[in-house]
Design a protein around this motif. Structure first.
Motif, mmCIF file in Angstrom:
data_model
loop_
_atom_site.group_PDB
_atom_site.id
_atom_site.type_symbol
_atom_site.label_atom_id
_atom_site.label_comp_id
_atom_site.label_asym_id
_atom_site.label_seq_id
_atom_site.Cartn_x
_atom_site.Cartn_y
_atom_site.Cartn_z
ATOM 1 N N VAL A 178 0.846 -1.193 0.000
ATOM 2 C CA VAL A 178 0.000 0.000 0.000
ATOM 3 C C VAL A 178 0.883 1.246 0.000
ATOM 4 N N ASN A 179 0.443 2.281 -0.705
ATOM 5 C CA ASN A 179 1.128 3.579 -0.769
ATOM 6 C C ASN A 179 2.544 3.510 -1.318
ATOM 7 N N SER A 180 2.791 2.572 -2.193
ATOM 8 C CA SER A 180 4.092 2.478 -2.851
ATOM 9 C C SER A 180 3.927 1.683 -4.134
ATOM 10 N N SER A 181 4.614 2.106 -5.167
ATOM 11 C CA SER A 181 4.564 1.339 -6.407
ATOM 12 C C SER A 181 5.680 0.302 -6.452
ATOM 13 N N ASP A 182 6.571 0.328 -5.454
ATOM 14 C CA ASP A 182 7.703 -0.610 -5.426
ATOM 15 C C ASP A 182 7.359 -1.863 -4.637
ATOM 16 N N LEU A 183 7.648 -3.007 -5.241
ATOM 17 C CA LEU A 183 7.500 -4.283 -4.548
ATOM 18 C C LEU A 183 8.813 -4.618 -3.859
ATOM 19 N N PRO A 184 8.777 -5.053 -2.590
ATOM 20 C CA PRO A 184 10.009 -5.521 -1.968
ATOM 21 C C PRO A 184 10.536 -6.744 -2.712
ATOM 22 N N LYS A 185 11.830 -6.801 -2.891
ATOM 23 C CA LYS A 185 12.443 -7.918 -3.613
ATOM 24 C C LYS A 185 12.148 -9.221 -2.881
ATOM 25 N N GLY A 186 11.709 -10.235 -3.639
ATOM 26 C CA GLY A 186 11.439 -11.549 -3.062
ATOM 27 C C GLY A 186 10.114 -11.685 -2.352
ATOM 28 N N MET A 187 9.217 -10.704 -2.485
ATOM 29 C CA MET A 187 7.911 -10.788 -1.820
ATOM 30 C C MET A 187 7.129 -11.974 -2.374
ATOM 31 N N ALA A 188 6.532 -12.747 -1.473
ATOM 32 C CA ALA A 188 5.764 -13.926 -1.871
ATOM 33 C C ALA A 188 4.454 -13.970 -1.096
#
Length: 194
Positions: A178-188
């Motif tokens: 939420v409130n970010s267009s960036d996905l954390p690396k390795g999110m599953a």
């Protein structure tokens, strides 16, 4: 030939309109960047075969949706869980023509509130599908994981005459930051039963 005052553009109005367009353009950039990231989708999880009867017409199954990340960002996540139930009605008396209803719904674990349920009519020997969706709140702080506990409720019409419903369910979850267009690396994202 001279233009009348009404036909010529007002320089003050033009400056004001230009500023308004600039403010709106900036606001749209901020709104876009403050939205949500792309979705991360779980692998489908399918339950073991289950059954319920008109004598015991209600079945409740706990389902967990979990988001994991290798490093802990200081962000929140939201998710939605879609569950599809495949069911087959078998009346105790094969000559029985009753077509009972079956209803499926999801709720947060331990709460009486449920997201809208979905009902279908069962027919002897025919596979029927019913789908329900839960929108999981965006208050899950991403540590290295965050989790939502939900419950699937399946009900069959209790006064439809003796019979059994054989069923299985499949769940798929989608999660986003939420409130970010960036996905954390390795999110599953995963769906499971506890």
């Amino acid at each position: 030939m001279s233009l009348s005052r009404e036909a010529s553009p007002n320089p003050g109005l033009r400056r004001w309109a230009s500023r308004l367009l600039l403010v709106l353009a900036c606001a749209s950039v901020v709104a876009t960047s403050e939205g949500a990231s792309d979705d991360v989708v779980s692998a489908p999880y399918t339950s073991a075969p289950l059954s319920l009867t008109t004598e015991a017409p209600r079945l409740t199954r706990p389902i967990n949706v979990k988001v994991t990340v290798p490093k802990a960002p200081s962000r929140t996540a939201e998710a939605e869980l879609t569950v599809e139930v495949k069911a087959r009605w078998a009346p105790a008396d094969p000559s029985q023509t009753t077509q009972p209803w079956m209803r499926v719904s999801l709720s947060r674990a331990g709460e009486s509130y449920a997201w809208p349920s979905h009902s279908v009519v069962l027919e002897a020997g025919v596979e029927v599908r019913a789908q329900t969706i839960a929108y999981l709140d965006p208050s899950c702080e991403l540590g290295t994981e965050c989790e939502w506990a939900t419950e699937l409720v399946v009900e069959v019409q209790p006064d439809a005459g003796a019979g059994t419903v054989e069923l299985e369910w499949t769940g798929v979850a989608r999660a986003r930051v939420v409130n970010s267009s960036d996905l954390p690396k390795g999110m599953a994202v995963s769906v499971s039963e506890p």
